[in-house]
Design an enzyme around this catalytic site. Sequence first.
Site, short mmCIF file in Angstrom:
data_model
loop_
_atom_site.label_atom_id
_atom_site.label_comp_id
_atom_site.label_asym_id
_atom_site.label_seq_id
_atom_site.Cartn_x
_atom_site.Cartn_y
_atom_site.Cartn_z
N HIS A 37 -41.40 85.53 37.14
CA HIS A 37 -41.67 85.41 35.70
C HIS A 37 -42.12 84.01 35.32
O HIS A 37 -43.11 83.83 34.60
CB HIS A 37 -40.39 85.80 34.95
CG HIS A 37 -40.57 86.04 33.49
ND1 HIS A 37 -40.44 85.04 32.54
CD2 HIS A 37 -40.85 87.17 32.80
CE1 HIS A 37 -40.63 85.56 31.33
NE2 HIS A 37 -40.88 86.85 31.46
N TYR A 52 -34.27 81.11 15.66
CA TYR A 52 -33.78 79.87 15.06
C TYR A 52 -34.88 79.25 14.21
O TYR A 52 -36.07 79.29 14.58
CB TYR A 52 -33.34 78.88 16.13
CG TYR A 52 -32.10 79.30 16.88
CD1 TYR A 52 -30.98 79.77 16.22
CD2 TYR A 52 -32.06 79.23 18.27
CE1 TYR A 52 -29.84 80.17 16.92
CE2 TYR A 52 -30.93 79.62 18.99
CZ TYR A 52 -29.82 80.09 18.29
OH TYR A 52 -28.71 80.48 18.99
N ASN A 92 -39.20 92.38 23.12
CA ASN A 92 -39.99 93.58 23.41
C ASN A 92 -39.28 94.86 22.96
O ASN A 92 -39.39 95.90 23.60
CB ASN A 92 -40.28 93.66 24.92
CG ASN A 92 -40.96 92.42 25.45
OD1 ASN A 92 -41.79 91.81 24.75
ND2 ASN A 92 -40.62 92.03 26.65
N ASP A 140 -63.31 80.08 38.05
CA ASP A 140 -62.07 80.66 38.54
C ASP A 140 -62.27 82.15 38.82
O ASP A 140 -62.84 82.87 38.00
CB ASP A 140 -60.96 80.44 37.53
CG ASP A 140 -60.72 78.97 37.25
OD1 ASP A 140 -60.24 78.29 38.16
OD2 ASP A 140 -61.05 78.50 36.15
N SER A 198 -43.21 87.68 26.39
CA SER A 198 -43.08 86.58 27.35
C SER A 198 -44.43 85.99 27.72
O SER A 198 -44.53 84.81 28.05
CB SER A 198 -42.39 87.07 28.63
OG SER A 198 -41.02 87.22 28.45
N ASP A 206 -37.61 78.78 32.47
CA ASP A 206 -37.81 80.16 32.92
C ASP A 206 -37.17 80.33 34.29
O ASP A 206 -36.07 79.82 34.51
CB ASP A 206 -39.32 80.45 32.94
CG ASP A 206 -39.64 81.90 32.63
OD1 ASP A 206 -39.37 82.75 33.49
OD2 ASP A 206 -40.16 82.18 31.54
#
Length: 417
Positions: free
Chosen positions: A193, A296, A284, A107, A358, A161
Amino acid sequence: MKKLVLAGFAALLMVIGTLLGAVAPGNAAADPSITAGQILVKFRDNTAAAGILRAFGLTDGPGVGSTGAHLITVPDGKELQLVDALGRNPMVEYAEPDFVVTPASDDTYFSRQYALQNTGQSFTNTAGTVTVAAGKDDADVDAVEAWTVTTGTGIKVAVLDSGVATDNPDINPKVVARTNFTTSRSNDDNYGHGTHVAGIVAATANNGIGVAGVCPGCTILAGKILSDTGAGSSSGLANGINWAVNNGAKVINMSLAVGTSTTLETAVNNAWNAGVVLVAAAGNGSNTTMMYPAAYPNVIAVGATDNNDKKASFSTYGAWVDVAAPGVSVYSTFPNHRFTLAREYNRSQGYDIGSGTSMASPIVAAVAALARSANPGATNADIRAKVESTTDPVGVIGSDWAHGRVNACKVVVAQGC
């Protein structure tokens, strides 16, 4: 002629060693292609293993995944001699070195993916406008080592997302279902995102382009919860969780944060009770403020580290954060069309870096997916415990996070990582 005589003498020593159940001392230079101090042996009858190994002064070791092979600790320098000697025993199906794994990925940007394999490399973003300084060797999640056991084939990971771009060939083919719980007109990703997060999980490996996901055999359920401007709702997220469960997700990643909601927590608990592992970004804020859904009880909360295994300066932290993963300058996929984050953060189309918890969260979700693949009979509670108990001791345990930085190799093999 002299070399032939010496070779014959060495062979004679090996035969004598085999007959006596011992091996002559190995003083040759280490072979860089094999792992020092361990070999792989598969016995035809495991009940005979202890006796066979005892004759060589060895003890049995752990199994390697579902292969039937055992990882045996041996004296450094004697690996090949013991492989040869044990391989001659009729009760041994095979004996082989534990070969060193090096990146087989072709890659394009794999060398920039320190989260998967950190050799201390420095790199730039796609445009060359951002330079990431050299990191710390092995400050990574050992993904390449984990791939020798499983790449996660057959495991669905839901990425709730902003959707996943249909025009990035490294991640679009991995999407097996899409849905849209926003007011945006399409389920494509125009924010950026979600495509970045999904690529971190499951971008196609060894296809000659782009990057590789931590779980390159995984497939993606793309639930669009964040609109084209990056906004969403707790109801949309709750619906997305329910949709993911109904479509066979084994792991759900949520790189987002909302206020605490009874509806959302109920959706989380229902997914947990259905056997799903749930993972979310801790936030963040560079503080200890609890963020949801990460906080949770039935969600793995994820903080971020950098390429030196240090807590990221922006990462939310605290004992309520369960684990950490690389989240600084993580290279992954982006849409091949104009998207919001490109304008806001000057990121390139196709591939580029991104930072935040994230980016750390999908690494943990992918590690959980690899664990599910390697342990098909395990419950979600088993998988969560495995992910958390096999972390590397990075950061201040109990202060930065409850455990450490995740290790993909350790969740799929017992030792040798």
